[in-house]
Write a protein that holds these residues in place. Structure first.
Motif, PDB file in Angstrom:
ATOM      1  N   CYS A  73       4.678 -30.638  14.711  1.00 51.55           N
ATOM      2  CA  CYS A  73       3.993 -29.595  15.480  1.00 51.55           C
ATOM      3  C   CYS A  73       4.601 -28.217  15.280  1.00 51.55           C
ATOM      4  CB  CYS A  73       3.988 -29.950  16.968  1.00 51.55           C
ATOM      5  SG  CYS A  73       5.634 -30.162  17.685  1.00 51.55           S
ATOM      6  N   PHE A  74       5.725 -28.122  14.537  1.00 47.70           N
ATOM      7  CA  PHE A  74       6.349 -26.827  14.268  1.00 47.70           C
ATOM      8  C   PHE A  74       6.142 -26.458  12.801  1.00 47.70           C
ATOM      9  CE2 PHE A  74       9.214 -28.726  17.588  1.00 47.70           C
ATOM     10  CZ  PHE A  74       8.724 -27.970  18.630  1.00 47.70           C
ATOM     11  N   PRO A  75       5.426 -25.383  12.521  1.00 51.94           N
ATOM     12  CA  PRO A  75       5.178 -25.012  11.124  1.00 51.94           C
ATOM     13  C   PRO A  75       6.401 -24.507  10.386  1.00 51.94           C
ATOM     14  CG  PRO A  75       4.285 -23.353  12.614  1.00 51.94           C
ATOM     15  CD  PRO A  75       4.725 -24.493  13.471  1.00 51.94           C
ATOM     16  N   SER A  76       7.444 -24.121  11.098  1.00 51.72           N
ATOM     17  CA  SER A  76       8.660 -23.632  10.455  1.00 51.72           C
ATOM     18  C   SER A  76       9.861 -23.922  11.347  1.00 51.72           C
ATOM     19  CB  SER A  76       8.560 -22.126  10.187  1.00 51.72           C
ATOM     20  OG  SER A  76       8.556 -21.402  11.417  1.00 51.72           O
ATOM     21  N   THR A  77      11.042 -23.846  10.744  1.00 51.73           N
ATOM     22  CA  THR A  77      12.270 -24.055  11.512  1.00 51.73           C
ATOM     23  C   THR A  77      12.467 -22.938  12.532  1.00 51.73           C
ATOM     24  OG1 THR A  77      13.287 -25.188   9.629  1.00 51.73           O
ATOM     25  CG2 THR A  77      14.768 -24.377  11.341  1.00 51.73           C
ATOM     26  N   LEU A  78      12.085 -21.717  12.171  1.00 49.08           N
ATOM     27  CA  LEU A  78      12.187 -20.603  13.116  1.00 49.08           C
ATOM     28  C   LEU A  78      11.332 -20.876  14.346  1.00 49.08           C
ATOM     29  CD1 LEU A  78      13.048 -17.746  13.917  1.00 49.08           C
ATOM     30  CD2 LEU A  78      11.100 -16.865  12.592  1.00 49.08           C
ATOM     31  N   HIS A  79      10.124 -21.359  14.132  1.00 52.35           N
ATOM     32  CA  HIS A  79       9.245 -21.683  15.254  1.00 52.35           C
ATOM     33  C   HIS A  79       9.877 -22.766  16.131  1.00 52.35           C
ATOM     34  CE1 HIS A  79       4.951 -22.989  16.669  1.00 52.35           C
ATOM     35  NE2 HIS A  79       5.643 -22.370  17.608  1.00 52.35           N
ATOM     36  N   GLU A  80      10.496 -23.758  15.492  1.00 55.85           N
ATOM     37  CA  GLU A  80      11.158 -24.830  16.236  1.00 55.85           C
ATOM     38  C   GLU A  80      12.300 -24.274  17.083  1.00 55.85           C
ATOM     39  OE1 GLU A  80      13.525 -29.048  15.364  1.00 55.85           O
ATOM     40  OE2 GLU A  80      13.097 -27.641  13.750  1.00 55.85           O
ATOM     41  N   LEU A  81      13.112 -23.401  16.516  1.00 54.93           N
ATOM     42  CA  LEU A  81      14.246 -22.828  17.245  1.00 54.93           C
ATOM     43  C   LEU A  81      13.779 -21.984  18.420  1.00 54.93           C
ATOM     44  CD1 LEU A  81      16.542 -21.777  14.264  1.00 54.93           C
ATOM     45  CD2 LEU A  81      16.889 -23.698  15.836  1.00 54.93           C
ATOM     46  N   LEU A  82      12.719 -21.219  18.214  1.00 60.45           N
ATOM     47  CA  LEU A  82      12.206 -20.388  19.299  1.00 60.45           C
ATOM     48  C   LEU A  82      11.608 -21.233  20.418  1.00 60.45           C
ATOM     49  CD1 LEU A  82      10.582 -17.453  17.278  1.00 60.45           C
ATOM     50  CD2 LEU A  82      12.716 -17.423  18.600  1.00 60.45           C
ATOM     51  N   PHE A  83      10.980 -22.348  20.061  1.00 59.83           N
ATOM     52  CA  PHE A  83      10.470 -23.236  21.104  1.00 59.83           C
ATOM     53  C   PHE A  83      11.619 -23.848  21.904  1.00 59.83           C
ATOM     54  CE2 PHE A  83       9.896 -27.683  22.332  1.00 59.83           C
ATOM     55  CZ  PHE A  83       8.992 -27.501  23.377  1.00 59.83           C
ATOM     56  N   ILE A  84      12.681 -24.277  21.215  1.00 58.15           N
ATOM     57  CA  ILE A  84      13.831 -24.854  21.927  1.00 58.15           C
ATOM     58  C   ILE A  84      14.430 -23.823  22.874  1.00 58.15           C
ATOM     59  CG2 ILE A  84      16.177 -25.754  21.630  1.00 58.15           C
ATOM     60  CD1 ILE A  84      15.220 -27.031  19.023  1.00 58.15           C
ATOM     61  N   LEU A  85      14.469 -22.558  22.445  1.00 55.93           N
ATOM     62  CA  LEU A  85      14.946 -21.493  23.330  1.00 55.93           C
ATOM     63  C   LEU A  85      14.050 -21.375  24.554  1.00 55.93           C
ATOM     64  CD1 LEU A  85      16.769 -19.062  23.933  1.00 55.93           C
ATOM     65  CD2 LEU A  85      15.230 -17.661  22.530  1.00 55.93           C
ATOM     66  N   GLN A  86      12.740 -21.445  24.356  1.00 53.61           N
ATOM     67  CA  GLN A  86      11.803 -21.377  25.482  1.00 53.61           C
ATOM     68  C   GLN A  86      11.977 -22.579  26.409  1.00 53.61           C
ATOM     69  OE1 GLN A  86       9.732 -19.166  26.627  1.00 53.61           O
ATOM     70  NE2 GLN A  86       8.626 -18.073  25.041  1.00 53.61           N
ATOM     71  N   ALA A  87      12.134 -23.777  25.842  1.00 54.50           N
ATOM     72  CA  ALA A  87      12.298 -24.983  26.658  1.00 54.50           C
ATOM     73  C   ALA A  87      13.596 -24.918  27.455  1.00 54.50           C
ATOM     74  CB  ALA A  87      12.268 -26.224  25.767  1.00 54.50           C
ATOM     75  N   THR A  88      14.661 -24.444  26.820  1.00 59.23           N
ATOM     76  CA  THR A  88      15.939 -24.287  27.520  1.00 59.23           C
ATOM     77  C   THR A  88      15.806 -23.275  28.650  1.00 59.23           C
ATOM     78  OG1 THR A  88      17.131 -24.794  25.471  1.00 59.23           O
ATOM     79  CG2 THR A  88      18.378 -23.716  27.235  1.00 59.23           C
ATOM     80  N   ASN A  89      15.086 -22.200  28.378  1.00 60.18           N
ATOM     81  CA  ASN A  89      14.853 -21.188  29.404  1.00 60.18           C
ATOM     82  C   ASN A  89      14.032 -21.752  30.566  1.00 60.18           C
ATOM     83  OD1 ASN A  89      14.803 -18.331  30.350  1.00 60.18           O
ATOM     84  ND2 ASN A  89      12.613 -18.549  29.982  1.00 60.18           N
ATOM     85  N   ALA A  90      13.127 -22.686  30.259  1.00 60.29           N
ATOM     86  CA  ALA A  90      12.322 -23.304  31.313  1.00 60.29           C
ATOM     87  C   ALA A  90      13.206 -24.085  32.280  1.00 60.29           C
ATOM     88  CB  ALA A  90      11.268 -24.218  30.702  1.00 60.29           C
ATOM     89  N   THR A  91      14.141 -24.884  31.753  1.00 60.27           N
ATOM     90  CA  THR A  91      15.031 -25.644  32.629  1.00 60.27           C
ATOM     91  C   THR A  91      16.020 -24.735  33.348  1.00 60.27           C
ATOM     92  OG1 THR A  91      16.651 -26.069  30.859  1.00 60.27           O
ATOM     93  CG2 THR A  91      14.873 -27.666  31.123  1.00 60.27           C
ATOM     94  N   ALA A  92      16.279 -23.561  32.753  1.00 63.46           N
ATOM     95  CA  ALA A  92      17.257 -22.633  33.336  1.00 63.46           C
ATOM     96  C   ALA A  92      16.652 -21.720  34.390  1.00 63.46           C
ATOM     97  CB  ALA A  92      17.888 -21.780  32.237  1.00 63.46           C
ATOM     98  N   ALA A  93      15.313 -21.640  34.462  1.00 62.52           N
ATOM     99  CA  ALA A  93      14.670 -20.617  35.292  1.00 62.52           C
ATOM    100  C   ALA A  93      15.148 -20.654  36.736  1.00 62.52           C
ATOM    101  CB  ALA A  93      13.149 -20.775  35.222  1.00 62.52           C
ATOM    102  N   SER A  94      15.100 -21.836  37.359  1.00 60.80           N
ATOM    103  CA  SER A  94      15.477 -21.954  38.767  1.00 60.80           C
ATOM    104  C   SER A  94      16.945 -21.612  38.989  1.00 60.80           C
ATOM    105  CB  SER A  94      15.178 -23.370  39.272  1.00 60.80           C
ATOM    106  OG  SER A  94      15.621 -23.533  40.600  1.00 60.80           O
TER     107      SER A  94
END
Length: 576
Positions: A73-94
């Motif tokens: 589902c990730f067309p590039s490694t950069l896209h994968e890294l940015l998604f992981i950053l977003q997912a980490t930020n999601a768990t960190a929000a609260s």
């Protein structure tokens, strides 16, 4: 020539799991067909694999000892890294928001004339709503779309943070902080669902991805404190909320590109049909019981010291809150589509991992809150100075997170949980022994470095167990339950420690020794951290996160209501 197992897996009618096979919660399973990439529109039954310059990416089956392929589902490694950053930020929000408010609580309290109980609810209300709404919003995300739910959650988090900057009284502040918690609850389930579907097989790549994902909760508090301290020092406490709003606005805009389209509903299922399914299956009763049960109980614990434990309304709140939670447990056992299905607890390791990790994390957040308040009130440090003093926790957390992701497949994971619990206890003992004039490097510094060992090690172990050892169709559910319980536990822990602090504050001893209420609050965290060892002997974990050389065998049939929720095969696409 590539054989079949070297090709990206495609959904087909032959992939349907045998419904007669008994479900085993403890087995490691591949990505189920319902979450496999949607079949191509071409009638060719066996399309040739798409070759790339990287041989590892030509196969979705990692070979032992390799780093592992990039998810489709990730067309590039950069896209994968940015998604992981977003997912980490999601768990960190609260926890980020809690950390940001913790170091400016004294300033907010003075500005809005808040009592100690109202101040503690700035943090507690965020944790309470983040936990109480998460499972229900997770059901909503699966039916209405993970990507749009994620984007709405990020955008509303930014908007409510900005609204908090204009608070004029205690009620305004506490209520808006609760709404911020609801927004943070919207982004975690989509992130868990996409992570679980994308990283279907164990590999080093998956280890590192989930290592970053698991770091969000403990590190969010620290980085929130640091950034908030800088903003408050330059422009005042209201600027901290404006800064949060700006940061989350940027993440919201980025989410339109970085979040892949990995949905739980069928590819062609219409919105109206999904809304009807949601109306039939959403556990509204369970959601209400969770919110009011935990909220009323925590409020009763918080008000007890100031209003009197024998007060009629305090007793009523404690009894009613406990009763609502008991009714919730009973309701979940009889309702057809429960918010927290009882079957998930049949996996004893999952149950005891949560029971072993939860008390320490409750103490971790409680101690961080009181440490920041101690620095402001007794040591007279500015928000920026508090933030600077907390930097070692952030640096150590990043280092330990990398270490944890690198050793999960080498060191016994039960031992890692034990190391985390011991670190929690040692950290809180140091906090409880310090005085306002104590040397920072002798008490606070080592305590900060030790506390994050427990958070990083235990979160990595727990997240990896959820995403590797449980069947794929239960990973999002188990991850949601994991985060829900931890956030609700944080609210309860703050209520208990606030009660202890307020009770001690009015004594003659506290007048002679201003550190006494803080020491009592830190002792609550010692007791919570030590409670982990009551359940640790029942955890049966070896190492986790090994790469696999072959397709894992065995498939678990989805639970009955899962098919009703998904409505068929899921849609996974590299489209963004």
């Amino acid at each position: 020539m590539s054989n079949d197992k070297d090709q990206p897996s495609q959904s087909s009618d032959n992939d349907t799991p045998d419904p007669t096979r008994p479900a085993s919660l403890g087995m490691s399973t591949p990505l189920p067909p319902s979450l496999s990439p949607a079949p191509p529109t071409s009638p060719v039954p066996n399309p040739a694999p798409v070759l790339t310059s990287d041989p590892e990416l030509n196969s979705t089956t990692p070979k032992r000892g390799t780093f592992g392929p990039r998810p489709l589902c990730f067309p590039s490694t950069l896209h994968e890294l940015l998604f992981i950053l977003q997912a980490t930020n999601a768990t960190a929000a609260s926890s980020f928001f809690q950390g940001a408010t913790a170091i400016i609580t004294l300033s907010i309290g003075h500005s809005l004339s808040m009592t100690q109980g109202e101040i503690s609810w700035i943090t507690a209300s965020t944790a309470l709503t983040a936990g109480a709404f998460q499972l229900g919003l997770g059901q909503l995300a699966d039916l209405l779309g993970r990507k749009p739910t994620f984007i709405i959650g990020m955008g509303s988090f930014s908007a409510f943070s900005l609204l908090a900057a204009f608070a004029q009284n205690a009620y305004w502040m506490d209520i808006v902080c609760g709404l911020v918690g609801v927004s943070s609850a919207m982004v975690v389930p989509p992130a868990i669902g996409i992570m679980g579907a994308a990283y279907g097989r164990p590999s080093k790549r998956k280890n590192l991805a989930f290592s970053a994902f698991g770091a969000g909760n403990p590190l969010g508090f620290v980085f929130g404190s640091i950034l908030s301290g800088v903003a408050a020092r330059v422009w005042g406490w209201r600027a901290s909320f404006v800064l949060i709003a700006v940061i989350w606005c940027v993440f919201t805009l980025a989410a339109f590109w970085t979040i892949p389209r990995v949905e739980a509903y069928a590819e062609g299922q219409k919105l109206g049909e999904r809304l009807r399914v949601f109306g039939r299956t959403f556990d509204s009763v369970g959601t209400v019981l969770t919110i009011f049960g935990t909220g009323v109980l925590t409020a009763g614990i918080t008000l007890g010291p100031t209003d009197g434990w024998a007060s009629a309304h305090v007793i009523a709140m404690l009894v009613l809150g406990a009763a609502l939670l008991v009714v919730f447990v009973f309701w979940e056992r009889v309702y057809q589509f429960p918010l927290m299905p009882p079957h998930i607890w049949r996996d004893k390791n999952f149950t005891f991992i949560i029971l072993s990790c939860l008390p320490g994390y409750m103490g971790f957040l409680s101690s961080n809150f009181w440490l920041a308040f101690f620095m402001q009130e007794l040591q007279k440090l500015s928000p920026l100075q508090v933030a600077v003093h907390l930097i070692p926790q952030a640096v150590a957390g990043l280092i330990y997170n990398i270490i944890a992701g690198s050793v999960l497949h080498r060191i016994n994971n039960t031992l890692l949980i034990a190391i985390g619990s011991v670190s929690y206890i040692a950290s809180n003992v140091l906090y409880s022994l310090m005085q306002p004039d104590s040397l920072y490097w002798a008490f606070v510094f080592p305590a900060l470095v030790l506390s994050v060992v427990g958070a990083d090690f235990q979160f990595n172990v727990a997240n990896m167990y959820v995403m590797q050892s449980l069947p794929s169709h239960q990973q999002a559910l188990a991850g949601g339950i994991f985060n829900t319980i931890f956030r609700l536990g944080s609210a309860v822990a703050l209520g208990i420690s606030t009660a202890v602090f307020s009770t001690s504050q009015g004594t003659t001893e506290a007048l002679a020794n201003p550190m006494l209420p803080y020491a009592k609050a830190f002792q609550v965290s010692i007791g919570l951290s030590a409670a982990s060892f009551l359940f640790l002997p029942f955890v049966r974990l070896g190492t986790q996160g090994h790469s696999t050389s072959a397709e894992p065998k065995g498939q678990v049939a989805p639970v009955p209501h899962q098919e009703a929720l998904l409505g068929g095969k899921a849609a996974i696409s590299p489209k963004v």
